[in-house]
Scaffold this motif. Structure first.
Motif, PDB file in Angstrom:
ATOM      1  N   LEU A  69      -4.514   8.870 -14.510  1.00  0.00           N
ATOM      2  CA  LEU A  69      -5.144   8.953 -13.194  1.00  0.00           C
ATOM      3  C   LEU A  69      -6.516   8.297 -13.172  1.00  0.00           C
ATOM      4  O   LEU A  69      -6.938   7.760 -12.144  1.00  0.00           O
ATOM      5  CB  LEU A  69      -5.256  10.424 -12.768  1.00  0.00           C
ATOM      6  N   ASP A  70      -7.213   8.321 -14.314  1.00  0.00           N
ATOM      7  CA  ASP A  70      -8.536   7.706 -14.357  1.00  0.00           C
ATOM      8  C   ASP A  70      -8.466   6.207 -14.075  1.00  0.00           C
ATOM      9  O   ASP A  70      -9.346   5.637 -13.416  1.00  0.00           O
ATOM     10  CB  ASP A  70      -9.205   7.958 -15.714  1.00  0.00           C
ATOM     11  N   THR A  71      -7.395   5.561 -14.559  1.00  0.00           N
ATOM     12  CA  THR A  71      -7.210   4.129 -14.291  1.00  0.00           C
ATOM     13  C   THR A  71      -6.614   3.898 -12.906  1.00  0.00           C
ATOM     14  O   THR A  71      -7.044   3.012 -12.165  1.00  0.00           O
ATOM     15  CB  THR A  71      -6.294   3.493 -15.355  1.00  0.00           C
ATOM     16  N   ILE A  72      -5.626   4.706 -12.554  1.00  0.00           N
ATOM     17  CA  ILE A  72      -4.962   4.560 -11.255  1.00  0.00           C
ATOM     18  C   ILE A  72      -5.962   4.729 -10.108  1.00  0.00           C
ATOM     19  O   ILE A  72      -5.882   4.039  -9.089  1.00  0.00           O
ATOM     20  CB  ILE A  72      -3.812   5.578 -11.125  1.00  0.00           C
ATOM     21  N   SER A  73      -6.933   5.620 -10.289  1.00  0.00           N
ATOM     22  CA  SER A  73      -7.917   5.887  -9.234  1.00  0.00           C
ATOM     23  C   SER A  73      -8.878   4.720  -9.003  1.00  0.00           C
ATOM     24  O   SER A  73      -9.581   4.677  -7.994  1.00  0.00           O
ATOM     25  CB  SER A  73      -8.723   7.147  -9.567  1.00  0.00           C
ATOM     26  N   THR A  74      -8.895   3.752  -9.937  1.00  0.00           N
ATOM     27  CA  THR A  74      -9.783   2.587  -9.765  1.00  0.00           C
ATOM     28  C   THR A  74      -9.106   1.439  -9.020  1.00  0.00           C
ATOM     29  O   THR A  74      -9.751   0.436  -8.728  1.00  0.00           O
ATOM     30  CB  THR A  74     -10.254   2.067 -11.139  1.00  0.00           C
ATOM     31  N   VAL A  75      -7.805   1.589  -8.729  1.00  0.00           N
ATOM     32  CA  VAL A  75      -7.063   0.532  -8.047  1.00  0.00           C
ATOM     33  C   VAL A  75      -7.609   0.336  -6.636  1.00  0.00           C
ATOM     34  O   VAL A  75      -7.844   1.292  -5.897  1.00  0.00           O
ATOM     35  CB  VAL A  75      -5.562   0.867  -7.986  1.00  0.00           C
ATOM     36  N   ASN A 122      -6.730   6.933  -0.127  1.00  0.00           N
ATOM     37  CA  ASN A 122      -5.580   6.065  -0.418  1.00  0.00           C
ATOM     38  C   ASN A 122      -6.030   4.611  -0.338  1.00  0.00           C
ATOM     39  O   ASN A 122      -6.312   4.105   0.749  1.00  0.00           O
ATOM     40  CB  ASN A 122      -4.459   6.328   0.585  1.00  0.00           C
ATOM     41  N   PRO A 123      -6.063   3.900  -1.472  1.00  0.00           N
ATOM     42  CA  PRO A 123      -6.560   2.517  -1.458  1.00  0.00           C
ATOM     43  C   PRO A 123      -5.611   1.528  -0.782  1.00  0.00           C
ATOM     44  O   PRO A 123      -6.020   0.413  -0.453  1.00  0.00           O
ATOM     45  CB  PRO A 123      -6.714   2.193  -2.949  1.00  0.00           C
ATOM     46  N   VAL A 124      -4.368   1.924  -0.564  1.00  0.00           N
ATOM     47  CA  VAL A 124      -3.395   0.978   0.005  1.00  0.00           C
ATOM     48  C   VAL A 124      -2.953   1.385   1.402  1.00  0.00           C
ATOM     49  O   VAL A 124      -1.920   0.912   1.890  1.00  0.00           O
ATOM     50  CB  VAL A 124      -2.158   0.841  -0.919  1.00  0.00           C
ATOM     51  N   LYS A 125      -3.719   2.226   2.069  1.00  0.00           N
ATOM     52  CA  LYS A 125      -3.314   2.683   3.402  1.00  0.00           C
ATOM     53  C   LYS A 125      -3.236   1.527   4.400  1.00  0.00           C
ATOM     54  O   LYS A 125      -2.505   1.607   5.393  1.00  0.00           O
ATOM     55  CB  LYS A 125      -4.265   3.766   3.916  1.00  0.00           C
ATOM     56  N   ASN A 126      -3.982   0.469   4.155  1.00  0.00           N
ATOM     57  CA  ASN A 126      -3.950  -0.690   5.052  1.00  0.00           C
ATOM     58  C   ASN A 126      -3.152  -1.852   4.475  1.00  0.00           C
ATOM     59  O   ASN A 126      -3.234  -2.977   4.969  1.00  0.00           O
ATOM     60  CB  ASN A 126      -5.381  -1.161   5.354  1.00  0.00           C
ATOM     61  N   LEU A 127      -2.386  -1.569   3.445  1.00  0.00           N
ATOM     62  CA  LEU A 127      -1.585  -2.620   2.812  1.00  0.00           C
ATOM     63  C   LEU A 127      -0.422  -3.006   3.719  1.00  0.00           C
ATOM     64  O   LEU A 127       0.359  -2.159   4.151  1.00  0.00           O
ATOM     65  CB  LEU A 127      -1.040  -2.125   1.465  1.00  0.00           C
ATOM     66  N   GLU A 128      -0.301  -4.285   4.020  1.00  0.00           N
ATOM     67  CA  GLU A 128       0.751  -4.776   4.892  1.00  0.00           C
ATOM     68  C   GLU A 128       1.964  -5.203   4.072  1.00  0.00           C
ATOM     69  O   GLU A 128       1.835  -5.674   2.938  1.00  0.00           O
ATOM     70  CB  GLU A 128       0.252  -5.958   5.727  1.00  0.00           C
ATOM     71  N   VAL A 129       3.122  -5.031   4.671  1.00  0.00           N
ATOM     72  CA  VAL A 129       4.366  -5.433   4.021  1.00  0.00           C
ATOM     73  C   VAL A 129       4.615  -6.908   4.293  1.00  0.00           C
ATOM     74  O   VAL A 129       4.490  -7.355   5.434  1.00  0.00           O
ATOM     75  CB  VAL A 129       5.555  -4.601   4.558  1.00  0.00           C
ATOM     76  N   PRO A 130       4.932  -7.699   3.255  1.00  0.00           N
ATOM     77  CA  PRO A 130       5.235  -9.123   3.477  1.00  0.00           C
ATOM     78  C   PRO A 130       6.336  -9.303   4.499  1.00  0.00           C
ATOM     79  O   PRO A 130       7.314  -8.545   4.523  1.00  0.00           O
ATOM     80  CB  PRO A 130       5.693  -9.595   2.085  1.00  0.00           C
TER      81      PRO A 130
END
Length: 331
Positions: A69-75, A122-130
């Motif tokens: 989680l320490d690494t995942i949380s830096t994504v 959530n770091p990917v909440k605005n991530l768009e789908v290709p």
């Protein structure tokens, strides 16, 4: 969960959650596993090892067990975009494959943020789908469907079974796995209970053609070999539950008899055909079609509702201005 033993705890818990709580199929969860393993390998390579992700020998040997989680949380969102660029440039992933990876990443981080509260944001909440171009599914025309049904080998010992299988595919739009999984006690009056993806049950109604085909088959259904196969509706020549592969072979042979072989048709294409015929000729509402096919999302059903050339021709002919003619030019 032995198959996911090389995962860090957070990923292992997520996969277990998707499999048991959310009811996703093993195939779907395995796809999540592969995609997220690739993603975490990339993250470890660029954030911890500072290795060359373009070296296949190095990349495929990266262990993700220590990517906690320490690494995942830096994504960050930028990390994900760079990962997607990497899958495009180095792995030649097409838009559909990258879209699947995005779906897996979004589900994983949503689980960590919303379900488990292990991440504050959530770091990917605005991530768009290709963007994925939706192709028109391959299907048989009404005339080809009738040809298929009328060219099933009537001299075969298993004619009634093969005719019934084909009829159910063309009229009900069921999946191959659903058809082979039908038990005799799933038949009730004019309905069949199916077990779909994620072990989700649904009941479909059958028409007169399906009922007649079932009655004819049940009248000659062979004796099951053992108690294990006692209730299997469709049986092989050995008296065991028919396998998906055997059904594929039956459909391939029937298509050949009708002169429709070599065109890429399959049991799944017959599912496309059923959905298309219901939509184009039965005027079935898309929301009803969604329930018949067992889709969870309406957007999935939309690929079956492609408009035929005939529909477009009819629409043009129904214009209120269709009878207007040019005036005769005055001399």
């Amino acid at each position: 969960m032995a198959a996911y033993s090389d995962c860090p705890q957070e990923l292992s818990d997520f996969l277990f959650y998707m499999l048991t709580i959310k009811g996703r199929s093993r195939k779907t969860v395995d796809a999540y596993y592969v995609d997220l393993r690739t993603f975490l390998r990339y993250i470890k390579a660029v954030k911890i090892d500072h290795g060359n992700v373009n070296d296949p020998d190095y990349f495929h040997q990266i262990s993700i067990q220590d990517v906690g989680l320490d690494t995942i949380s830096t994504v960050t969102l930028s990390d994900v975009y760079r990962f997607l660029d990497y899958t495009l440039s180095e792995r030649q992933n097409n838009a559909k494959t990258r879209s699947r990876k995005v779906s897996a990443i979004r589900s994983f981080f949503n689980y960590l943020t919303v379900k488990e509260n292990k991440l504050t944001e959530n770091p990917v909440k605005n991530l768009e789908v290709p963007s994925v171009k939706k192709s028109v599914p391959k299907y048989l025309t009404l005339e080809e469907s009738l040809d298929l049904l009328t060219h099933i080998d009537s001299s075969s010992k298993f004619y009634e079974r093969d005719f019934c299988i084909t009829t159910l595919f063309l009229n009900c739009g069921m999946r191959l796995s659903e058809l082979v999984g039908i038990n005799t006690y799933d038949l009730r009056e004019n309905t069949i209970k199916l077990l779909g993806k994620g072990n989700k049950e649904r009941v479909i109604y059958i028409n007169e053609a399906c009922q007649k085909a079932l009655d004819a088959y049940l009248a000659v259904r062979i004796q099951p070999k053992s108690a294990e196969h006692k209730y299997a509706l469709f049986l092989s020549s050995r008296g065991t539950r028919i396998t998906p592969r055997r059904v594929e072979q039956i459909i391939t042979y029937c298509l050949k008899q009708a002169g429709l072989d070599g065109q890429g048709y399959s049991p799944h294409k017959l599912r496309h055909t059923a959905a298309t015929l219901m939509y184009q000729h039965g005027e079935v509402d898309i929301r009803v079609l969604k329930e018949i096919l067992g889709h969870t999302s309406l957007s999935t059903t939309e690929i079956y509702t492609h408009i035929s050339d005939k529909q477009m021709e009819n629409a043009a002919n129904k214009s209120p201005l269709t009878k207007v003619s040019p005036a005769k030019k005055k001399k």
